[in-house]
Design a protein around this motif. Structure first.
Motif, short mmCIF file in Angstrom:
data_model
loop_
_atom_site.label_atom_id
_atom_site.label_comp_id
_atom_site.label_asym_id
_atom_site.label_seq_id
_atom_site.Cartn_x
_atom_site.Cartn_y
_atom_site.Cartn_z
N LYS A 175 42.32 44.28 23.72
CA LYS A 175 42.94 44.31 25.05
C LYS A 175 43.23 42.90 25.53
O LYS A 175 42.69 41.92 25.01
N ILE A 226 43.87 40.90 29.38
CA ILE A 226 44.00 41.00 30.85
C ILE A 226 45.20 40.15 31.26
O ILE A 226 45.23 38.94 31.02
N GLU A 263 41.49 38.80 36.25
CA GLU A 263 40.11 38.74 35.76
C GLU A 263 39.22 37.99 36.75
O GLU A 263 39.70 37.17 37.54
N HIS A 264 37.97 38.27 36.73
CA HIS A 264 36.94 37.76 37.65
C HIS A 264 37.10 38.34 39.05
O HIS A 264 36.15 38.94 39.55
N VAL A 307 38.50 40.91 39.69
CA VAL A 307 38.34 42.36 39.52
C VAL A 307 36.87 42.77 39.64
O VAL A 307 36.57 43.90 40.04
N VAL A 308 35.95 41.86 39.33
CA VAL A 308 34.53 42.17 39.49
C VAL A 308 34.20 42.35 40.98
O VAL A 308 33.28 43.07 41.35
N GLY A 316 37.80 37.17 24.76
CA GLY A 316 38.65 37.73 25.81
C GLY A 316 39.57 38.83 25.34
O GLY A 316 40.45 39.27 26.08
N PRO A 357 29.87 44.48 33.87
CA PRO A 357 31.31 44.58 33.59
C PRO A 357 32.02 45.34 34.70
O PRO A 357 31.46 46.26 35.29
N SER A 358 33.26 44.97 34.96
CA SER A 358 34.02 45.69 35.98
C SER A 358 34.38 47.08 35.50
O SER A 358 34.61 47.98 36.29
N ILE A 401 37.03 47.32 33.27
CA ILE A 401 38.44 47.26 32.91
C ILE A 401 38.64 47.32 31.40
O ILE A 401 39.57 47.97 30.90
N ASP A 402 37.74 46.67 30.63
CA ASP A 402 37.92 46.64 29.17
C ASP A 402 37.81 48.04 28.56
O ASP A 402 38.68 48.49 27.82
N THR A 439 30.97 36.57 27.70
CA THR A 439 31.51 36.94 29.01
C THR A 439 30.51 36.73 30.15
O THR A 439 30.86 36.30 31.24
N GLY A 459 40.92 36.75 30.21
CA GLY A 459 39.53 37.14 29.94
C GLY A 459 38.59 36.29 30.76
O GLY A 459 38.97 35.74 31.79
N ALA A 460 37.37 36.17 30.29
CA ALA A 460 36.33 35.53 31.09
C ALA A 460 36.48 34.02 31.18
O ALA A 460 36.02 33.39 32.12
#
Ligand code: PMV
Length: 360
Positions: free
Chosen positions: A36, A38, A42-43, A45-46, A127, A170-171, A173-174, A235, A319-320
């Motif tokens: 995947k 993003i 990202e971030h 989204v958390v 990521g 983790p949010s 999303i992955d 991450t 990603g992270a």
């Protein structure tokens, strides 16, 4: 350990008939899952802001389930990771827990004797969703072995629990974008704070409400280059650092996250309108925000700058951060020059992918 089995279900009815790509060869059941990317958000989204993620079919994880000798138990064989172990022997390994949770979910009372082999060409900690893809492939292969059709939302829910063991908070999303294999708009509805190790494994962790998950329309093809710094970064490290910084400067971080949300809204509008050129500046803005959030790195900035100088419409880390990959939005004309620029700027590999138009 108590685990929370509430699934991160969708707030509207997504069709859960995502094709489960798998095959049965000579008493073996194989399934795969994509990586995947993003695209933005990202971030943030958390912290309940929206993000957009894309499945990445150019890389994938494969899990193969084969019957093994009676009494041998369940073996997980991951030659790419140089690891082979018995689920019973390492019950608290996140993948062992995933297998046990999946079998329980599939109503298996007595564990069968199996070898689960895992291979993946998704770079770890980069990521690109390696962990979620491996976990998704394992769950799908087990479901295939048991002749059980597991809807995408259930696969995502099982993998989410496994992601929590790897990343703490983790949010979601992955696991969601990989389970559905569709471009998604994703937004948590519950704030999710990184917790101590004890709290991470507690069912009391506040993540009970389902996220908003929406398939996204992509009206015009998106040509992306993915430049890999070659630096592997777990991450949980940048995620934990963002948590600390946000606690220290809440007002500043709320503004940064709100700006990331504006970017995501703009990107979604441009995707729906097929206005690819409008996406570039938004990606640039997202990268600037991620720099301010504190998750870029010299290597990522170097690749992002090189891509822009070589004619990319926009570029950002994905990603992270602190390593892993960046993405650049390119045109057919700039693809070659941006690829060369990324290589010259130190990318250990450059992947080219095109996101095909898709109606929501
Ligand atoms: O680096 P990855 O692929 O695990 O992406 C992490 C994305 C974050 O927003 C930083 C964390 C999350 O759980 O959403």
């Amino acid at each position: 350990m108590t685990t929370d089995h509430r699934p991160p279900t969708t707030d509207h009815q997504l069709s859960s008939d995502a094709q489960v790509p798998s095959s049965v060869v000579g008493g073996q059941w194989s399934a795969f899952a994509p990586g995947k990317l993003i695209l933005c958000g990202e971030h943030a989204v958390v912290y309940r802001r929206p993000a957009i993620a894309l499945p990445l079919h150019d890389v994938r994880a494969v899990a193969t389930v084969a019957m093994s000798a009676p009494g041998s138990g369940i073996t997980i064989d991951a030659p790419d990771l140089g690891r082979r172990w018995l689920v019973d022997g390492r019950p608290s390994d996140p993948l062992s827990e995933l297998v046990v949770a999946a079998l329980k979910h599939l109503s298996v009372a007595t564990y069968p004797d199996l070898t689960i082999s895992i291979t993946s060409n998704i770079p770890v900690a980069s990521g690109m969703g390696s962990g979620a893809a491996v976990a998704t492939a394992v769950v799908r292969a087990l479901a295939q072995f048991l002749a059980h059709e597991l809807p995408a939302d259930q696969v995502a829910a099982l993998v989410y629990q496994s992601e929590r063991r790897f990343h703490g908070t983790p949010s979601g999303i992955d696991n969601t974008v990989i389970a559905y294999e569709r471009p998604i708009w994703f937004q948590r509805t519950v704030d999710q704070e990184p917790k101590s190790e004890d709290q991470r494994t507690s069912s009391s962790m506040a993540h009970g409400l389902p996220p908003t998950v929406d398939f996204i329309t992509i009206a015009a093809p998106l040509a992306l280059l993915i430049g890999d710094t070659g630096i592997r970064s777990a991450t949980s490290l940048p995620v934990g650092e963002v948590h600390r910084r946000r606690q220290a400067e809440p007002a500043r971080y709320e503004v940064l996250f709100d700006s990331a949300a504006e970017v995501a809204l703009g990107v979604r509008d441009a995707l729906v309108a097929g206005d690819v050129s409008a996406i570039g500046p938004l990606l640039d803005r997202n990268h600037a925000l991620l720099q301010q959030i504190g998750v870029s790195s010299l290597e990522l900035d170097r690749l992002v700058d090189a891509a822009r100088s070589a004619g990319a419409l926009g570029a950002k880390l994905s990603g992270a951060g602190w390593g892993g990959v960046m993405l650049a939005l390119v045109t057919p004309n700039s693809c070659e020059s941006v690829t060369a620029a990324l290589q010259a700027a130190g990318a250990v590999r450059v992947l080219s992918t095109t996101v095909a138009p898709i109606q929501r």
